[in-house]
Scaffold this active site. Structure first.
Site, PDB file in Angstrom:
ATOM      1  N   CYS A 268       0.701  -1.110  -0.338  1.00  0.00           N
ATOM      2  CA  CYS A 268      -0.354   0.256  -0.088  1.00  0.00           C
ATOM      3  C   CYS A 268       0.657   1.106   0.389  1.00  0.00           C
ATOM      4  CB  CYS A 268      -0.870  -0.022   1.475  1.00  0.00           C
ATOM      5  SG  CYS A 268       0.307  -0.181   2.770  1.00  0.00           S
ATOM      6  N   HIS A 328      -2.766   1.223   6.485  1.00  0.00           N
ATOM      7  CA  HIS A 328      -3.041   0.975   5.123  1.00  0.00           C
ATOM      8  C   HIS A 328      -3.326   2.620   5.134  1.00  0.00           C
ATOM      9  CE1 HIS A 328      -4.613  -0.928   1.715  1.00  0.00           C
ATOM     10  NE2 HIS A 328      -5.567   0.110   1.759  1.00  0.00           N
ATOM     11  N   HIS A 340      -5.820   2.246  -4.555  1.00  0.00           N
ATOM     12  CA  HIS A 340      -4.627   1.912  -3.192  1.00  0.00           C
ATOM     13  C   HIS A 340      -4.520   0.807  -3.947  1.00  0.00           C
ATOM     14  CE1 HIS A 340      -8.249  -0.422  -1.125  1.00  0.00           C
ATOM     15  NE2 HIS A 340      -9.050   0.100  -2.072  1.00  0.00           N
TER      16      HIS A 340
END
Length: 389
Positions: A268, A328, A340
């Protein structure tokens, strides 16, 4: 009776010496930890592995100025000790304390072995600082400060002078997402694969081909349309909404790879790092580092405050008993959506009516930070990559 008296005296002396020794150990340990909090709170970017044992200051560090300050503080307490600290870069390296990545994407690991966790990646032509060697592995520091281990086969060791000479050579940046260096203009044999962002030096050129040199001296040919000279590439980098969205969407479908920071695979934070790198900025490696940069935009799920390029962070909120966990990150692309890497690079939305609605990420949203056009200590220009610091 006399022997008992002598024995008691020996025991008392030993006890007193032991108490003094323990007091010294505790005092020096406190000094070590205080200095750690000051210069190396994040062990991912600063090495401060020190301890005090048997009247000896041991371990290793790359924070040399802080080490000298610590030694003066210990001496000021009139504590006698042996200095056994390994100072990095290790003197055993000689003058070869710099390196360049020589393969399209170098896998850089948490420990000196191929089975170790992939910590990050570095692209061809990335300059590294070399700190020490362990068999066929080198502990290196990337331009964003990350400390990890790289296989000897993926780098070319250099002196400061050799690196300075390489900096002065004409360069191009590979701009296609993927490609190859060919042994000859007929593309009969591959020399290396390439990914977007790789840096090469130019030896010659024809109408539609460039003869280039890799950092380890290998030579070959690439299509001129797939590269851009360094100066014009830097001048054309921009974190405008259009540029960020275009780059991000070009990576759609790229597989998730823990530690990945290239088109071959991204985690991420590796995804956001790669998007910003290809648009002229070097940002910190991990989500838990990226969240410390820029300015706060939102913490209340008010999406109207967000702009393209803002970074959204997700995780577990902190409590009185536990610290917040940032796990994240994604990038806002407007129209109620963000992009993402989770499983693969994808687009998600917080709008229940949107086909990309992502209830999972909505449930662990923490806050949004802005780094575009916001001065931040650890957000650097890619132009600083090829300066001889």
């Amino acid at each position: 009776m006399k022997s008992n008296h002598i024995l008691n005296l020996v025991l008392l002396t030993t006890l007193l010496f032991s108490c003094e020794k323990n007091e010294n150990t505790e005092e020096v340990t406190n000094l070590i930890e205080a200095k750690r909090a000051e210069v190396a709170p994040d062990k991912r970017v600063a090495l401060w592995d020190l301890n005090f044992e048997n009247d000896s200051l041991k371990g290793e560090t790359d924070q040399l100025e802080a080490l000298q300050e610590l030694i003066k503080e210990i001496e000021a307490q009139q504590i006698k000790f042996t200095d056994a600290v390994l100072r990095l870069p290790d003197a055993a390296l000689g003058e070869k304390t710099k390196a360049l990545v020589t393969i399209s994407v170098a896998n850089i690991r948490s420990n000196p072995k191929h089975s170790a966790e992939l910590a990050t990646q570095a692209l061809m032509g990335t300059p590294l600082t070399v700190l020490k060697k362990d068999d066929g592995w080198y502990l290196v520091q990337t331009p964003d400060g990350y400390l990890s281990w790289v296989d000897r086969a993926g780098i070319h060791l250099m002196t400061e002078e050799e690196l300075a000479h390489w900096f002065r050579e004409p360069k191009v940046v590979f701009t296609a997402l993927t490609g190859y260096v060919w042994k000859d203009e007929n593309e009969s044999e591959m020399v290396s694969d390439l990914v977007a962002g790789d840096i090469l030096t130019v030896q010659d050129e024809t109408k539609d081909k460039l003869k280039i040199s890799l950092p380890d001296g290998r030579e070959g040919w690439i299509a001129a349309r797939e590269a851009q000279d360094w100066e014009s590439w830097i001048a054309s980098r921009s974190t405008t909404p259009e540029a960020l969205i275009t780059t991000a969407k070009q990576m759609m479908g790229t597989p998730y790879l823990w530690g990945g920071t290239s088109i071959k695979g991204v985690d991420c934070s590796g995804f956001t790092k790669t998007v910003f790198y290809l648009n002229g900025q070097i940002i910190p490696r991990d989500a838990s580092q990226q969240i410390n940069e820029g300015e706060l935009v939102d913490a209340d799920k008010d999406w109207s405050k967000l702009q393209v390029g803002d970074l959204l962070f997700f995780g577990v909120k902190g409590t009185e008993e536990k610290k917040e966990r940032v796990v994240h990150v994604g990038m806002w692309i407007g129209n109620g959506e963000f992009i993402h890497s989770r499983g693969l690079v994808r687009i998600s939305s917080f709008d229940p009516e949107n086909p990309n609605y992502d209830e999972y990420e909505l449930g662990r949203y923490l806050r949004t930070k802005r780094i575009v056009n916001v001065p931040s200590e650890h957000v650097l220009s890619v132009s600083s990559l090829l300066t001889n610091n």
